[in-house]
Structures are given as C-alpha cells and as structure tokens.
Write a protein that holds these residues in place. Sequence first.
Motif, PDB file in Angstrom:
ATOM      1  N   THR A  29       0.837  -1.193   0.000  1.00 27.85           N
ATOM      2  CA  THR A  29       0.000   0.000   0.000  1.00 27.85           C
ATOM      3  C   THR A  29       0.872   1.243   0.000  1.00 27.85           C
ATOM      4  OG1 THR A  29      -0.137  -0.006   2.415  1.00 27.85           O
ATOM      5  CG2 THR A  29      -1.899  -1.132   1.205  1.00 27.85           C
ATOM      6  N   ARG A  77       3.700   1.403  -9.081  1.00 27.83           N
ATOM      7  CA  ARG A  77       2.538   1.457  -9.966  1.00 27.83           C
ATOM      8  C   ARG A  77       1.285   1.267  -9.128  1.00 27.83           C
ATOM      9  NH1 ARG A  77      -0.439  -2.501 -13.256  1.00 27.83           N
ATOM     10  NH2 ARG A  77       0.804  -4.124 -12.269  1.00 27.83           N
ATOM     11  N   CYS A  78       0.293   2.112  -9.337  1.00 32.53           N
ATOM     12  CA  CYS A  78      -0.983   2.004  -8.641  1.00 32.53           C
ATOM     13  C   CYS A  78      -1.774   0.841  -9.232  1.00 32.53           C
ATOM     14  CB  CYS A  78      -1.766   3.314  -8.779  1.00 32.53           C
ATOM     15  SG  CYS A  78      -3.344   3.331  -7.901  1.00 32.53           S
ATOM     16  N   GLY A  81      -7.790   0.996  -5.586  1.00 28.11           N
ATOM     17  CA  GLY A  81      -8.116   1.741  -4.387  1.00 28.11           C
ATOM     18  C   GLY A  81      -9.566   2.166  -4.421  1.00 28.11           C
ATOM     19  N   CYS A  86      -6.455   5.222  -9.503  1.00 29.82           N
ATOM     20  CA  CYS A  86      -5.222   4.990 -10.253  1.00 29.82           C
ATOM     21  C   CYS A  86      -5.148   5.716 -11.590  1.00 29.82           C
ATOM     22  CB  CYS A  86      -5.040   3.500 -10.501  1.00 29.82           C
ATOM     23  SG  CYS A  86      -4.816   2.551  -8.989  1.00 29.82           S
ATOM     24  N   ILE A 118       0.598   9.000  -9.753  1.00 25.05           N
ATOM     25  CA  ILE A 118      -0.038   7.702  -9.961  1.00 25.05           C
ATOM     26  C   ILE A 118      -1.476   7.636  -9.450  1.00 25.05           C
ATOM     27  CG2 ILE A 118       2.102   6.396 -10.075  1.00 25.05           C
ATOM     28  CD1 ILE A 118       1.627   5.586  -7.129  1.00 25.05           C
ATOM     29  N   SER A 119      -1.947   8.707  -8.782  1.00 23.66           N
ATOM     30  CA  SER A 119      -3.297   8.692  -8.219  1.00 23.66           C
ATOM     31  C   SER A 119      -4.014  10.011  -8.483  1.00 23.66           C
ATOM     32  CB  SER A 119      -3.231   8.443  -6.710  1.00 23.66           C
ATOM     33  OG  SER A 119      -4.514   8.530  -6.120  1.00 23.66           O
ATOM     34  N   ILE A 126      -3.764   3.613  -1.366  1.00 21.23           N
ATOM     35  CA  ILE A 126      -3.915   2.853  -2.603  1.00 21.23           C
ATOM     36  C   ILE A 126      -3.114   1.559  -2.533  1.00 21.23           C
ATOM     37  CG2 ILE A 126      -4.410   4.855  -4.046  1.00 21.23           C
ATOM     38  CD1 ILE A 126      -1.471   4.807  -4.947  1.00 21.23           C
ATOM     39  N   ILE A 128      -0.560  -0.915  -4.347  1.00 27.00           N
ATOM     40  CA  ILE A 128       0.512  -0.685  -5.318  1.00 27.00           C
ATOM     41  C   ILE A 128       1.286  -1.958  -5.598  1.00 27.00           C
ATOM     42  CG2 ILE A 128       0.840   1.747  -4.735  1.00 27.00           C
ATOM     43  CD1 ILE A 128       3.333   0.773  -3.052  1.00 27.00           C
TER      44      ILE A 128
END
Length: 132
Positions: A29, A77-78, A81, A86, A118-119, A126, A128
Amino acid sequence: MRFFLITSMLLLWLRLLQDAVPALGDVGTASSYDPPYIPTKCYGDSKYQFPANNMFAAVSESLWDNGAACGRMYRIRCLSGHGRPCKDGVVDVLVVDECSSNPCPSNILLSITAFMEISHKTSSNINIEFTM
C-alpha cells in the motif's frame, strides 16, 4: 539430430517467453505524506537530499531494513483503491526517510508530488506494486 533440433527450438521459445513476461514486484500500500519533510532519518536537515523532481518517499519499518533503505529507488505502480484512484504509468522514487508513525499507515509514504503522478486523489490509501 531431430531431438537436438526440437530441444533447441523449445529452449529458444522458452527464452522468448521469459523476455516477453514483465517482472512482477511486491504488492503493498501507499499513501501520501505532507511537509515538513525534514529532518529525515537518512540525511538530516539537508535540503539537497530531495531530487529536483520531488519524487521521494518514506518507507515502513519492514522496508526500512535498519537504514539500508536510504537512497534506494523504487518503481511504483498504482493497482487499485477506493473510488478508482489509479492513473496509468509508474513513478520512480528515492527513499529519504522511515515512516515516523507507529504503525505506519502504508508500506510506502510518497511525497505529494510523487503520489499525484499515480493517483487522482491526494488523501487515499492505494494498493501498489513496487520493485527496486
């Protein structure tokens, strides 16, 4: 001779398949953390410790590795969530600190700048994928 040819073709196919599949990283996360970012456990009060692009992070105790994490680069990398936060793509961050909260809210705390790469959301947790 035929056995040798079939074996060679199989080995070549396996090699091509190995190159085509991307390496998978660890999952965890991430969340963002707010300034002030100094002092850090890695570099103290130095303002020169942060990359010019402000892509840096603090890590949880499990990734801290008794300070060996200082200066590590992670590619993040996301994955998912709440509310589909993402963005596509990855962000590369430099570890400059250990999470100061106990327990840490995430495996990796990203600077606001890195998190926004990334968000879509600034204040979420999130899921990841990350690699060194």
